[in-house]
Enzyme design. Structure first.
Site, short mmCIF file in Angstrom:
data_model
loop_
_atom_site.label_atom_id
_atom_site.label_comp_id
_atom_site.label_asym_id
_atom_site.label_seq_id
_atom_site.Cartn_x
_atom_site.Cartn_y
_atom_site.Cartn_z
N GLY A 57 0.95 -1.36 -0.04
CA GLY A 57 -0.03 0.14 -0.09
C GLY A 57 0.73 1.32 0.16
O GLY A 57 0.31 2.23 -0.27
N ASP A 79 1.02 3.27 4.65
CA ASP A 79 -0.09 3.98 3.99
C ASP A 79 -1.22 4.52 5.11
O ASP A 79 -1.70 5.57 4.83
CB ASP A 79 -0.74 3.00 3.06
CG ASP A 79 -1.01 1.89 3.46
OD1 ASP A 79 -0.62 1.29 4.67
OD2 ASP A 79 -1.58 1.02 2.53
N ASP A 84 -4.54 1.67 11.12
CA ASP A 84 -5.98 1.20 11.32
C ASP A 84 -5.98 0.74 13.01
O ASP A 84 -5.92 1.76 13.90
CB ASP A 84 -6.55 0.22 10.54
CG ASP A 84 -8.14 0.11 10.73
OD1 ASP A 84 -8.54 0.32 11.88
OD2 ASP A 84 -8.62 -0.62 9.84
N THR A 101 -0.43 -4.13 12.98
CA THR A 101 0.64 -4.43 11.80
C THR A 101 1.69 -3.72 12.11
O THR A 101 2.86 -4.24 12.03
CB THR A 101 0.21 -4.02 10.32
OG1 THR A 101 -1.12 -4.37 10.05
CG2 THR A 101 1.09 -4.25 9.39
N LYS A 126 -5.98 6.34 11.51
CA LYS A 126 -7.44 6.29 11.99
C LYS A 126 -7.46 6.47 13.52
O LYS A 126 -7.17 5.34 14.09
CB LYS A 126 -7.99 4.89 11.62
CG LYS A 126 -8.42 5.05 10.04
CD LYS A 126 -9.09 3.63 9.64
CE LYS A 126 -9.51 3.45 8.31
NZ LYS A 126 -10.07 2.32 7.94
N ASP A 155 -5.83 -0.27 -1.24
CA ASP A 155 -6.78 -1.15 -1.96
C ASP A 155 -8.09 -1.64 -1.58
O ASP A 155 -8.21 -1.65 -0.21
CB ASP A 155 -5.96 -2.48 -2.69
CG ASP A 155 -5.56 -3.48 -1.36
OD1 ASP A 155 -5.21 -3.12 -0.43
OD2 ASP A 155 -6.14 -4.42 -1.52
P1 IMP Z 1 -3.87 -2.34 11.22
O1 IMP Z 1 -2.84 -3.30 11.50
O2 IMP Z 1 -5.23 -2.56 11.54
O3 IMP Z 1 -3.44 -0.90 11.61
O4 IMP Z 1 -4.16 -2.30 9.46
C1 IMP Z 1 -3.04 -1.61 8.89
C2 IMP Z 1 -3.26 -2.48 7.44
O5 IMP Z 1 -4.66 -2.78 7.15
C3 IMP Z 1 -2.90 -1.44 6.61
O6 IMP Z 1 -1.46 -1.36 6.19
C4 IMP Z 1 -3.57 -1.57 5.15
O7 IMP Z 1 -3.23 -2.59 4.31
C5 IMP Z 1 -4.93 -2.24 5.85
N1 IMP Z 1 -6.13 -1.25 6.11
C6 IMP Z 1 -6.45 -0.72 7.09
N2 IMP Z 1 -7.52 0.27 6.96
C7 IMP Z 1 -7.86 0.33 5.70
C8 IMP Z 1 -8.69 1.10 4.85
O8 IMP Z 1 -9.51 2.10 5.26
N3 IMP Z 1 -8.16 0.91 3.30
C9 IMP Z 1 -7.48 0.12 2.80
N4 IMP Z 1 -6.78 -0.68 3.54
C10 IMP Z 1 -6.73 -0.61 4.99
MG MG Z 2 -0.57 -1.46 4.08
#
Ligand code: IMP
Ligand code: MG
Length: 163
Positions: A43, A88, A91, A95, A119, A147
């Protein structure tokens, strides 16, 4: 397969303006240093490509798959480097928490995070980026590298899809 958009959220112009500001900030903060940018696949490639062209210190770019970041699969050359992770979107923060833990074990000289989107309401683990492009709500977004089922990464702006 066509993905319909519900709403445009951040324009191409606003993204490019913000990246120039982030580039200046990063340039100031890393003056005299040799920066290692770690782009988190997939991303972040578009954001990274535009961001590095706005950073005016010597730098190298490397790529890391978010799915493969156990510390023993990471290269040893991370040790003693000034590392900036480019993501990118943050959330839940899960990750990045894993990535930061693994990279830390390689003992970099410094480790910071730059994310295009944050977020704030969703983050569960206290991950706070050092540089953030935009704070957004909980809605799922696409475009500018992000994506929906591998589609819509090519949009030059950020939008909310009809899903
Ligand atoms: P986290 O581990 O919940 O912070 O999510 C991170 C990963 O989820 C990002 O690197 C994105 O690949 C994916 N992701 C989270 N939210 C979105 C969104 O709104 N659109 C697209 N991909 C997202
Ligand atoms: Mg990503």
């Amino acid at each position: 397969m066509e993905v319909k958009l519900k709403k445009k959220l951040i324009s191409e112009k606003a993204i490019q303006k913000r990246i120039k500001e982030l580039g200046k900030e990063i340039t100031n903060d890393y003056e005299g240093k040799d920066l290692l940018i770690l782009c988190i696949l997939k991303g972040s490639i578009i954001f990274t490509a535009d961001l590095v062209r706005n950073i005016k210190v010597p730098l190298t770019v490397d790529y890391l798959s978010a799915k493969n970041t156990r510390h023993n699969s990471l290269p040893d050359y991370l040790k003693d480097r000034d590392i900036l992770i480019v993501e990118d979107i943050i959330d839940s923060g899960t990750t990045l928490e894993k990535i930061v833990k693994s990279i830390s074990k390689k003992e970099p000289a410094s480790l910071k995070i730059c994310t295009l989107l944050y977020k704030k309401e969703c983050v569960k683990n206290g991950i706070i980026p050092d540089y953030a492009g935009f704070y957004i709500g909980k809605e799922f977004v696409v475009g500018y590298g992000l994506d929906y089922n591998e589609q819509m990464r090519e949009l030059p702006y950020i939008a909310i899809p009809e899903v």
